[in-house]
Write an enzyme that holds these catalytic residues in place. Sequence first.
Site, short mmCIF file in Angstrom:
data_model
loop_
_atom_site.label_atom_id
_atom_site.label_comp_id
_atom_site.label_asym_id
_atom_site.label_seq_id
_atom_site.Cartn_x
_atom_site.Cartn_y
_atom_site.Cartn_z
N GLU A 139 13.67 22.66 17.45
CA GLU A 139 13.56 23.68 18.49
C GLU A 139 12.55 24.73 18.07
O GLU A 139 12.71 25.34 17.02
CB GLU A 139 14.91 24.39 18.67
CG GLU A 139 16.09 23.47 18.78
CD GLU A 139 17.34 24.24 19.19
OE1 GLU A 139 17.23 25.34 19.73
OE2 GLU A 139 18.42 23.70 18.96
N TYR B 54 8.91 21.96 29.87
CA TYR B 54 9.70 20.73 29.98
C TYR B 54 8.80 19.55 30.36
O TYR B 54 7.97 19.67 31.27
CB TYR B 54 10.82 20.87 31.02
CG TYR B 54 11.85 21.91 30.64
CD1 TYR B 54 12.59 21.75 29.46
CD2 TYR B 54 12.08 23.02 31.42
CE1 TYR B 54 13.54 22.70 29.09
CE2 TYR B 54 13.03 23.97 31.06
CZ TYR B 54 13.75 23.81 29.89
OH TYR B 54 14.68 24.74 29.52
C1 LIG Z 1 14.00 30.95 14.35
C2 LIG Z 1 15.28 30.25 14.69
C3 LIG Z 1 16.35 30.32 13.82
C4 LIG Z 1 17.55 29.69 14.10
N1 LIG Z 1 18.60 29.76 13.20
C5 LIG Z 1 19.77 29.17 13.50
C6 LIG Z 1 20.89 29.25 12.60
O1 LIG Z 1 20.82 29.79 11.50
N2 LIG Z 1 22.08 28.69 12.99
C7 LIG Z 1 22.21 28.04 14.19
O2 LIG Z 1 23.29 27.54 14.48
N3 LIG Z 1 21.16 27.90 15.03
C8 LIG Z 1 19.95 28.45 14.72
N4 LIG Z 1 18.90 28.33 15.60
C9 LIG Z 1 19.04 27.49 16.79
C10 LIG Z 1 19.60 28.28 17.95
O3 LIG Z 1 21.02 28.30 17.85
C11 LIG Z 1 19.20 27.57 19.24
O4 LIG Z 1 17.81 27.64 19.35
C12 LIG Z 1 19.87 28.20 20.41
O5 LIG Z 1 21.21 27.84 20.41
C13 LIG Z 1 19.22 27.76 21.72
O6 LIG Z 1 19.54 26.44 22.04
P1 LIG Z 1 19.00 25.77 23.37
O7 LIG Z 1 17.53 25.43 23.16
O8 LIG Z 1 19.83 24.51 23.51
O9 LIG Z 1 19.18 26.71 24.49
C14 LIG Z 1 17.69 28.94 15.30
C15 LIG Z 1 16.59 28.85 16.18
C16 LIG Z 1 15.40 29.50 15.90
C17 LIG Z 1 14.25 29.36 16.86
N1 LIG Z 2 8.05 31.50 24.09
C1 LIG Z 2 8.61 30.32 24.41
N2 LIG Z 2 8.88 29.42 23.43
C2 LIG Z 2 9.45 28.26 23.75
N3 LIG Z 2 9.77 27.88 25.00
C3 LIG Z 2 9.50 28.73 26.01
C4 LIG Z 2 8.92 29.98 25.76
N4 LIG Z 2 8.78 30.61 26.94
C5 LIG Z 2 9.26 29.82 27.88
N5 LIG Z 2 9.70 28.67 27.37
C6 LIG Z 2 10.32 27.60 28.18
O1 LIG Z 2 11.73 27.77 28.05
C7 LIG Z 2 12.35 26.57 27.59
C8 LIG Z 2 13.42 26.89 26.57
O2 LIG Z 2 14.39 27.78 27.04
P1 LIG Z 2 15.89 27.65 26.54
O3 LIG Z 2 16.71 28.70 27.20
O4 LIG Z 2 15.90 27.59 25.04
O5 LIG Z 2 16.27 26.30 27.23
P2 LIG Z 2 16.65 24.87 26.60
O6 LIG Z 2 18.03 25.03 26.16
O7 LIG Z 2 16.49 23.92 27.77
O8 LIG Z 2 15.67 24.62 25.50
C9 LIG Z 2 11.25 25.75 26.97
O9 LIG Z 2 11.46 24.36 27.06
C10 LIG Z 2 10.03 26.18 27.78
O10 LIG Z 2 9.92 25.38 28.96
#
Ligand SMILES: Cc1cc2nc3c(=O)[nH]c(=O)nc-3n(C[C@H](O)[C@H](O)[C@H](O)COP(=O)(O)O)c2cc1C
Ligand SMILES: Nc1ncnc2c1ncn2[C@@H]1O[C@H](COP(=O)(O)OP(=O)(O)O)[C@@H](O)[C@H]1O
Length: 340
Positions: free
Chosen positions: A277, A288
Amino acid sequence: MTAVAAPGHLPLVVATVSLARLSPRLLIDPKDLPTELRDGHVVVGNFDGVHRGHQSVVRQAAEPAHAAGRPVVALTFEPHPRTFFQPDQPLFRLTGRDEKARQLARAGVDATVVLTFDRALATEEAEDFVAEVLVGRLAAHTVVVGWDFHFGRGRRGSPAFLAEAGPRHGLYVEVAPPYGGGTPVSSSAIRDHLAAGEIQAAGRLLGRRWIVEGEVVHGDKRGRDLGFPTANIRLAPETRLKHGIYAVRALVGDRIVDGAASYGRRPQFDDGAPLFETYLMDFSGQLYGERLRIELASFLRPEERFESVDALISQMARDVDAARAVLAAPEDPLAPSALA
Ligand SMILES: Cc1cc2nc3c(=O)[nH]c(=O)nc-3n(C[C@H](O)[C@H](O)[C@H](O)COP(=O)(O)O)c2cc1C
Ligand SMILES: Nc1ncnc2c1ncn2[C@@H]1O[C@H](COP(=O)(O)OP(=O)(O)O)[C@@H](O)[C@H]1O
């Protein structure tokens, strides 16, 4: 993908991979080669990673070939022969087919030929491989292999065999020596570094930063609420990259964007399937379905479960700052960016 009919032959399948900048020429299971790629210097190998050892084999082929005005063609196999022979043993691939072709092009090849590694190829006698593939299909002038490359039934096609058999078929043969001194650079050493989170060490053996690639998929839509939307990519399940947080750089369309990425199972939330991610800094837009290539610059920390979501959010902000600092520092000259 386009089918080009060569006169008197079966159609030749030419796949042009859609790439942001590099457009390597990739030919999949061609019956034979277009005229401009015939009579070339052919490098043969599995080339997983296209690491510095592979690059030195390509160089050894490319310098004399280009000096003589002949093309350089890489011949490689998919799936990786090890996966064909040991289908139950997962193989952590450093480069998929398309990234391999891109990096071979960067190293100096004019085209990559991919042969499907199936039972017929696995059981072909080494002598027949020389006659049918190298001479027949590829019309090679010179063949270059690394010191440890084996081919053909029972791995009987050793470099020594090729050096003996090639001239009988009108081929020049060169065997490239091991690269990297006492411990030759190897794909397995790079895999081990990535599994240990030793990103710079992996990059030094690769001669560039390691790159992951994939299509952006939907997640739980939680990232945007945390203030850090993340573009999610599923890596192959065999991937042995250490779980944790990384400073990264992504190629988004034709822009290079800095980011902070997490590879792992999100212990804070769901302990789900591993995802890569990436939060892209100073970026907004819908991603997406887009294909991203993302290179890893540095490991920042392991993934953790914090006492609260707010604590995670504060930590993510610090991660982004840390990634910014890492990416602002001069690049390791031994592992430069290879995205563009
Ligand atoms: C810089 C960064 C640090 C993160 N650190 C953690 C972490 O320490 N523990 C964890 O469970 N998830 C971590 N995550 C993941 C986030 O929990 C995850 O991106 C968030 O739940 C969004 O999920 P989604 O893309 O399904 O919406 C991290 C993500 C990023 C970008
Ligand atoms: N700065 C950014 N970095 C990453 N994704 C971004 C950013 N701005 C917009 N997006 C869009 O938002 C989506 C991620 O949002 P998020 O809430 O984490 O949803 P998901 O759980 O579907 O990944 C990416 O797939 C992309 O389409």
